[in-house]
Design a protein around this motif. Structure first.
Motif, PDB file in Angstrom:
ATOM      1  N   ARG A 150     -29.636  40.923 -39.970  1.00  0.00           N
ATOM      2  CA  ARG A 150     -30.714  40.302 -39.193  1.00  0.00           C
ATOM      3  C   ARG A 150     -31.165  41.234 -38.071  1.00  0.00           C
ATOM      4  N   LEU A 151     -30.181  41.843 -37.378  1.00  0.00           N
ATOM      5  CA  LEU A 151     -30.529  42.720 -36.253  1.00  0.00           C
ATOM      6  C   LEU A 151     -31.255  43.968 -36.738  1.00  0.00           C
ATOM      7  N   LEU A 152     -30.803  44.523 -37.866  1.00  0.00           N
ATOM      8  CA  LEU A 152     -31.474  45.710 -38.414  1.00  0.00           C
ATOM      9  C   LEU A 152     -32.910  45.363 -38.796  1.00  0.00           C
ATOM     10  N   ALA A 153     -33.063  44.195 -39.451  1.00  0.00           N
ATOM     11  CA  ALA A 153     -34.403  43.781 -39.877  1.00  0.00           C
ATOM     12  C   ALA A 153     -35.293  43.547 -38.655  1.00  0.00           C
ATOM     13  N   ASP A 154     -34.710  42.955 -37.614  1.00  0.00           N
ATOM     14  CA  ASP A 154     -35.476  42.667 -36.407  1.00  0.00           C
ATOM     15  C   ASP A 154     -35.910  43.969 -35.727  1.00  0.00           C
ATOM     16  N   ALA A 155     -34.985  44.955 -35.698  1.00  0.00           N
ATOM     17  CA  ALA A 155     -35.306  46.251 -35.077  1.00  0.00           C
ATOM     18  C   ALA A 155     -36.505  46.876 -35.783  1.00  0.00           C
ATOM     19  N   VAL A 156     -36.499  46.720 -37.107  1.00  0.00           N
ATOM     20  CA  VAL A 156     -37.586  47.278 -37.906  1.00  0.00           C
ATOM     21  C   VAL A 156     -38.902  46.563 -37.613  1.00  0.00           C
TER      22      VAL A 156
END
Ligand SMILES: [Zn+2]
Length: 370
Positions: free
Chosen positions: A81-87
């Motif tokens: 989720r955090l990786l996707a949000d960063a993107v």
């Protein structure tokens, strides 16, 4: 080494770095409770949402000591989720590569020339299908802080389908071929997700970074040596002056004690200044992800069948990718070791594997020990 240089071995793992960066960029906080154990405060998901507190552990063995903590690893819902949000945070752009020839002449011949099969086996293209292959281009900002501050921009591109670094960055980023919409809509090639490309990109950048850091470190120490030499000369001159005065004082039969004290004070001062200079000359390197561009590049997926020439029986199927941008076949993946390879061999069990795996499957006979 008298330095604080963060070499890859001593720096936190990419995921740890990412979580620190993420917390800072999103207005949250992080606290390293102990090595590889973090308390993370993340801002609420909605504007008025409650902040989220989570304890993350990077070492699975440390989990029992921290009940309620989550294991921080790729593929867990939180990290994904955090990786996707960063993107999604606006530092992310998607473009399409256009103007490529997706019906090139003689691809099958090119493929046959590129691939090595054992004698008695033949390769045939069953189907050529154009697909969009995501190419993730990461821009990292490296900051070198010492007595001065310098920054470098490091770019690395990863083909997400294979998880391999793209070497022809200039051609990939040629603006004349990039558009916001594709020429023709194409399905997306299978890939393990954008998040999987980040650690690969990070790893490549850290390698480049170590080379750069060594250069900065060398320049820094040349500068430091020059400054230390200048300080040394300055205090030597001062001491010579004081010694001259002491000599004159002795001629006049005065007590030279105050000159001795003055000389000691000068030596102390010199040591302090040199230590201060050395402290300021430690090199620190910070790395952060600035931007991410995903280029959807059309390539041809070639599904091929390998047959025994004599009997015509099917041994197996291999997938190959034709990259029309550089007009080349990309190495396939060995089904056994997952390494890229252009050469395949057939094991006794009739499996298609790379030469290294074929060797491992049927090792040469060894003399008996008995
Ligand atoms: Zn292999």
């Amino acid at each position: 080494m008298n330095t604080d240089l963060h070499t890859p071995s001593s720096s936190p793992a990419p995921l740890e770095e990412f979580l620190r960066d993420y917390a800072e960029v999103t207005g949250g906080m992080w606290d390293e409770v102990e090595p590889q154990v973090y308390d993370l405060m993340l801002p609420g998901r909605e504007a008025a949402g409650e902040p989220e507190m989570v304890r993350l552990v990077f070492d699975p063995e440390a989990i029992p000591e921290h009940p309620g903590a989550q294991l921080a690893t790729y593929g867990t819902p939180l990290i994904d989720r955090l990786l996707a949000d960063a993107v999604n945070r606006g530092r992310h752009l998607e473009l399409y590569l256009t103007g490529l020839n997706l019906a090139p002449q003689g691809v099958e011949d090119r493929l046959r020339r590129a691939v090595t099969l054992p004698t008695g086996f033949a390769l045939k293209v069953e189907r050529a299908r154009p697909l969009h292959f995501p190419q993730a281009v990461f821009w990292f900002e490296a900051t070198f802080v010492s007595d001065q501050k310098e920054q470098d921009l490091l770019t690395v591109a990863i083909d997400v389908h294979y998880g391999r670094q793209v070497r022809h960055l200039d051609r990939l980023l040629d603006r004349s071929h990039l558009a916001e919409k594709p020429w023709t809509p194409l399905a997306e090639a299978s890939h393990p997700g954008l998040a999987s490309a980040y650690p690969i990109a990070r790893d490549r950048v850290v390698r480049t970074l170590s080379a750069l850091a060594n250069t900065y470190y060398r320049e820094l120490h040349e500068r430091l040596d020059r400054q230390l030499e200048r300080i040394g000369r300055y205090y030597a001159d001062l001491r010579a002056e004081v010694e001259e005065q002491a000599k004159k004082a002795r001629h006049r039969d005065e007590d030279p004690a105050r000159f001795t004290a003055r000389l000691e004070a000068l030596t102390r001062e010199e040591h302090l200044r040199a230590a201060e200079l050395r402290r300021k000359s430690q090199l620190k390197v910070h790395l952060r992800l600035l931007n991410l561009l995903v280029i959807h590049q059309p390539k041809l997926l070639l599904r091929t069948v390998v047959t025994a020439s004599a009997s015509g029986s099917v041994i197996g199927r291999l997938e190959w990718v034709w990259d029309p941008l550089v007009e080349a076949i990309e190495a396939a993946v060995c089904p056994e070791c997952h390494r890229p390879t252009f050469a395949f061999e057939v094991t006794r069990q009739g499996r298609l594997v790379c030469p290294a795996c074929a060797q491992a499957a049927s090792p040469p006979a060894r003399p008996s020990r008995r």
